[in-house]
Design an enzyme around this catalytic site. Sequence first.
Site, PDB file in Angstrom:
ATOM      1  N   GLY A   1     -11.519   7.730  80.255  1.00  0.00           N
ATOM      2  CA  GLY A   1     -11.070   7.048  81.465  1.00  0.00           C
ATOM      3  C   GLY A   1     -12.088   7.056  82.590  1.00  0.00           C
ATOM      4  O   GLY A   1     -12.241   6.054  83.285  1.00  0.00           O
TER       5      GLY A   1
ATOM      6  N   HIS B   1     -12.041  -0.361  85.530  1.00  0.00           N
ATOM      7  CA  HIS B   1     -10.712  -0.176  84.940  1.00  0.00           C
ATOM      8  C   HIS B   1      -9.692  -0.899  85.812  1.00  0.00           C
ATOM      9  O   HIS B   1      -9.519  -0.555  86.981  1.00  0.00           O
ATOM     10  CB  HIS B   1     -10.397   1.334  84.876  1.00  0.00           C
ATOM     11  CG  HIS B   1      -9.056   1.654  84.282  1.00  0.00           C
ATOM     12  ND1 HIS B   1      -8.595   2.941  84.185  1.00  0.00           N
ATOM     13  CD2 HIS B   1      -8.077   0.867  83.754  1.00  0.00           C
ATOM     14  CE1 HIS B   1      -7.394   2.934  83.625  1.00  0.00           C
ATOM     15  NE2 HIS B   1      -7.051   1.686  83.365  1.00  0.00           N
TER      16      HIS B   1
ATOM     17  N   ILE C   1      -2.819   1.621  89.216  1.00  0.00           N
ATOM     18  CA  ILE C   1      -1.641   1.032  88.575  1.00  0.00           C
ATOM     19  C   ILE C   1      -0.840   0.193  89.593  1.00  0.00           C
ATOM     20  O   ILE C   1      -0.591   0.615  90.722  1.00  0.00           O
ATOM     21  CB  ILE C   1      -0.785   2.153  87.940  1.00  0.00           C
ATOM     22  CG1 ILE C   1       0.342   1.602  87.090  1.00  0.00           C
ATOM     23  CG2 ILE C   1      -0.266   3.129  88.974  1.00  0.00           C
ATOM     24  CD1 ILE C   1       0.940   2.658  86.159  1.00  0.00           C
TER      25      ILE C   1
ATOM     26  N   HIS D   1      -8.301 -16.512  87.269  1.00  0.00           N
ATOM     27  CA  HIS D   1      -9.437 -17.398  86.967  1.00  0.00           C
ATOM     28  C   HIS D   1     -10.672 -17.071  87.809  1.00  0.00           C
ATOM     29  O   HIS D   1     -10.579 -16.607  88.946  1.00  0.00           O
ATOM     30  CB  HIS D   1      -9.036 -18.863  87.197  1.00  0.00           C
ATOM     31  CG  HIS D   1      -8.733 -19.173  88.639  1.00  0.00           C
ATOM     32  ND1 HIS D   1      -9.699 -19.557  89.529  1.00  0.00           N
ATOM     33  CD2 HIS D   1      -7.578 -19.114  89.335  1.00  0.00           C
ATOM     34  CE1 HIS D   1      -9.158 -19.740  90.710  1.00  0.00           C
ATOM     35  NE2 HIS D   1      -7.860 -19.472  90.626  1.00  0.00           N
TER      36      HIS D   1
ATOM     37  N   SER E   1      -7.686  11.541  74.076  1.00  0.00           N
ATOM     38  CA  SER E   1      -6.668  11.595  75.132  1.00  0.00           C
ATOM     39  C   SER E   1      -5.529  10.635  74.780  1.00  0.00           C
ATOM     40  O   SER E   1      -5.592   9.908  73.780  1.00  0.00           O
ATOM     41  CB  SER E   1      -7.304  11.123  76.447  1.00  0.00           C
ATOM     42  OG  SER E   1      -7.725   9.781  76.262  1.00  0.00           O
ATOM     43  N   GLY E   2      -4.535  10.578  75.664  1.00  0.00           N
ATOM     44  CA  GLY E   2      -3.459   9.603  75.476  1.00  0.00           C
ATOM     45  C   GLY E   2      -4.000   8.181  75.467  1.00  0.00           C
ATOM     46  O   GLY E   2      -3.552   7.332  74.678  1.00  0.00           O
ATOM     47  N   HIS E   3      -4.979   7.911  76.341  1.00  0.00           N
ATOM     48  CA  HIS E   3      -5.600   6.579  76.381  1.00  0.00           C
ATOM     49  C   HIS E   3      -6.232   6.248  75.022  1.00  0.00           C
ATOM     50  O   HIS E   3      -6.143   5.108  74.539  1.00  0.00           O
ATOM     51  CB  HIS E   3      -6.639   6.572  77.505  1.00  0.00           C
ATOM     52  CG  HIS E   3      -7.420   5.306  77.618  1.00  0.00           C
ATOM     53  ND1 HIS E   3      -6.838   4.081  77.860  1.00  0.00           N
ATOM     54  CD2 HIS E   3      -8.760   5.073  77.507  1.00  0.00           C
ATOM     55  CE1 HIS E   3      -7.782   3.155  77.904  1.00  0.00           C
ATOM     56  NE2 HIS E   3      -8.945   3.729  77.691  1.00  0.00           N
TER      57      HIS E   3
ATOM     58  N   ASP F   1     -14.645  14.053  69.941  1.00  0.00           N
ATOM     59  CA  ASP F   1     -14.581  14.664  71.268  1.00  0.00           C
ATOM     60  C   ASP F   1     -15.567  15.830  71.336  1.00  0.00           C
ATOM     61  O   ASP F   1     -15.916  16.419  70.309  1.00  0.00           O
ATOM     62  CB  ASP F   1     -13.149  15.159  71.515  1.00  0.00           C
ATOM     63  CG  ASP F   1     -12.830  15.284  72.992  1.00  0.00           C
ATOM     64  OD1 ASP F   1     -13.598  14.753  73.821  1.00  0.00           O
ATOM     65  OD2 ASP F   1     -11.811  15.913  73.315  1.00  0.00           O
TER      66      ASP F   1
HETATM   67  C1  LIG Z   1      -5.428   6.980  95.480  1.00  0.00           C
HETATM   68  C2  LIG Z   1      -5.532   8.217  94.617  1.00  0.00           C
HETATM   69  C3  LIG Z   1      -6.750   8.118  93.693  1.00  0.00           C
HETATM   70  C4  LIG Z   1      -5.666   9.388  95.553  1.00  0.00           C
HETATM   71  O1  LIG Z   1      -5.717  10.574  94.846  1.00  0.00           O
HETATM   72  P1  LIG Z   1      -6.127  11.935  95.623  1.00  0.00           P
HETATM   73  O2  LIG Z   1      -7.468  11.784  96.233  1.00  0.00           O
HETATM   74  O3  LIG Z   1      -5.892  13.052  94.649  1.00  0.00           O
HETATM   75  O4  LIG Z   1      -5.124  11.972  96.835  1.00  0.00           O
HETATM   76  P2  LIG Z   1      -3.820  12.861  97.068  1.00  0.00           P
HETATM   77  O5  LIG Z   1      -2.893  12.774  95.898  1.00  0.00           O
HETATM   78  O6  LIG Z   1      -4.265  14.218  97.505  1.00  0.00           O
HETATM   79  O7  LIG Z   1      -3.142  12.095  98.300  1.00  0.00           O
HETATM   80  C5  LIG Z   1      -3.709  12.064  99.574  1.00  0.00           C
HETATM   81  C6  LIG Z   1      -2.708  11.399 100.508  1.00  0.00           C
HETATM   82  O8  LIG Z   1      -2.633  10.000 100.181  1.00  0.00           O
HETATM   83  C7  LIG Z   1      -1.295   9.646  99.778  1.00  0.00           C
HETATM   84  N1  LIG Z   1      -1.450   8.753  98.620  1.00  0.00           N
HETATM   85  C8  LIG Z   1      -2.058   9.028  97.440  1.00  0.00           C
HETATM   86  N2  LIG Z   1      -2.047   7.959  96.649  1.00  0.00           N
HETATM   87  C9  LIG Z   1      -1.403   6.984  97.328  1.00  0.00           C
HETATM   88  C10 LIG Z   1      -1.090   5.658  97.018  1.00  0.00           C
HETATM   89  N3  LIG Z   1      -1.438   5.127  95.826  1.00  0.00           N
HETATM   90  N4  LIG Z   1      -0.444   4.928  97.942  1.00  0.00           N
HETATM   91  C11 LIG Z   1      -0.079   5.469  99.142  1.00  0.00           C
HETATM   92  N5  LIG Z   1      -0.373   6.739  99.494  1.00  0.00           N
HETATM   93  C12 LIG Z   1      -1.016   7.493  98.600  1.00  0.00           C
HETATM   94  C13 LIG Z   1      -0.643  10.974  99.394  1.00  0.00           C
HETATM   95  O9  LIG Z   1       0.754  10.914  99.557  1.00  0.00           O
HETATM   96  C14 LIG Z   1      -1.285  11.932 100.373  1.00  0.00           C
HETATM   97  O10 LIG Z   1      -0.681  11.770 101.619  1.00  0.00           O
HETATM   98  P3  LIG Z   1      -0.448  13.019 102.604  1.00  0.00           P
HETATM   99  O11 LIG Z   1      -1.836  13.524 102.946  1.00  0.00           O
HETATM  100  O12 LIG Z   1       0.267  12.421 103.762  1.00  0.00           O
HETATM  101  O13 LIG Z   1       0.340  14.009 101.832  1.00  0.00           O
HETATM  102  C15 LIG Z   1      -4.298   8.395  93.696  1.00  0.00           C
HETATM  103  O14 LIG Z   1      -3.147   8.846  94.412  1.00  0.00           O
HETATM  104  C16 LIG Z   1      -3.927   7.129  92.960  1.00  0.00           C
HETATM  105  O15 LIG Z   1      -3.256   6.225  93.470  1.00  0.00           O
HETATM  106  N6  LIG Z   1      -4.410   7.076  91.702  1.00  0.00           N
HETATM  107  C17 LIG Z   1      -4.184   5.959  90.861  1.00  0.00           C
HETATM  108  C18 LIG Z   1      -3.471   6.413  89.579  1.00  0.00           C
HETATM  109  C19 LIG Z   1      -3.425   5.303  88.582  1.00  0.00           C
HETATM  110  O16 LIG Z   1      -3.458   4.140  88.915  1.00  0.00           O
HETATM  111  N7  LIG Z   1      -3.404   5.617  87.310  1.00  0.00           N
HETATM  112  C20 LIG Z   1      -3.490   4.529  86.358  1.00  0.00           C
HETATM  113  C21 LIG Z   1      -3.367   4.889  84.993  1.00  0.00           C
HETATM  114  S1  LIG Z   1      -3.382   3.448  84.002  1.00  0.00           S
END
Ligand SMILES: CC(C)(COP(=O)(O)OP(=O)(O)OC[C@H]1O[C@@H](n2cnc3c(N)ncnc32)[C@H](O)[C@@H]1OP(=O)(O)O)[C@@H](O)C(=O)NCCC(=O)NCCS
Length: 204
Positions: free
Chosen positions: A67, A143, A164, A134, A10-12, A32
Amino acid sequence: MKRIAIMGASGHCKVIAEIALDNGYDDIVFVDLNPTIDMLGEYPVADEDTDLDNFLRDGYDFIVGIGDAKIRRKVQEKLLSKGANIVTLIHPNATIAYDAHIGLGSVVMAGAVVNPGTKIGDGCIINTCASVDHDNTIGDYVHVSVGAHTAGTVAIGDNSWIGIGAVISNNLSVCSDVTIGAGAVVVKNIIKPGTYIGVPAKNI
Ligand SMILES: CC(C)(COP(=O)(O)OP(=O)(O)OC[C@H]1O[C@@H](n2cnc3c(N)ncnc32)[C@H](O)[C@@H]1OP(=O)(O)O)[C@@H](O)C(=O)NCCC(=O)NCCS
């Protein structure tokens, strides 16, 4: 010659390959399940079913670049059961305190900081520019995503994913199997597995 097999394609995994290169590996391969591509960037992608045993026999080092925490654990445990030499990779531009412990198979990426008295478990990802302050106790297969920050004396349970840019305030515990959404701010202990978003972070 230093050789490493990175599980996943993956990209990671590409980012992990860069860290491997910076750590002196000159033979890098991705492995993979049922790969649909032969090459990822400049490195070959091998098929786990047919080729894994060859890499084990040939004395490659291993790291898991998957991931999903539960799959990462499963693949790392499978490798361990086969006697694989799993390594820990730290980017040369990461800052690790002299007494911090980084567990087996964990990866610490560029710009990340792990401060004194902190223990990072096995199979963790401390992603680009994340900081773990600390006296933290970070479980296995956690993660801490790009740019996420934990304050002092934080504990995070196994398999949890800190999204993130999320922040966990000082002296707090986050239990196992928790997802903290991107940009969330945790200001209370989290004692129940689930997904927490927002400022302050709340369960959804
Ligand atoms: C929290 C998370 C896991 C939820 O994913 P999900 O279960 O697929 O949820 P959805 O995308 O369907 O969102 C559900 C609701 O929460 C809201 N929401 C999702 N993530 C949110 C966040 N981080 N902060 C605020 N609101 C958020 C959406 O807008 C949606 O609202 P709505 O019902 O009013 O439309 C995801 O949005 C997230 O933040 N993932 C982290 C990604 C990341 O950090 N990647 C790192 C790579 S290094």
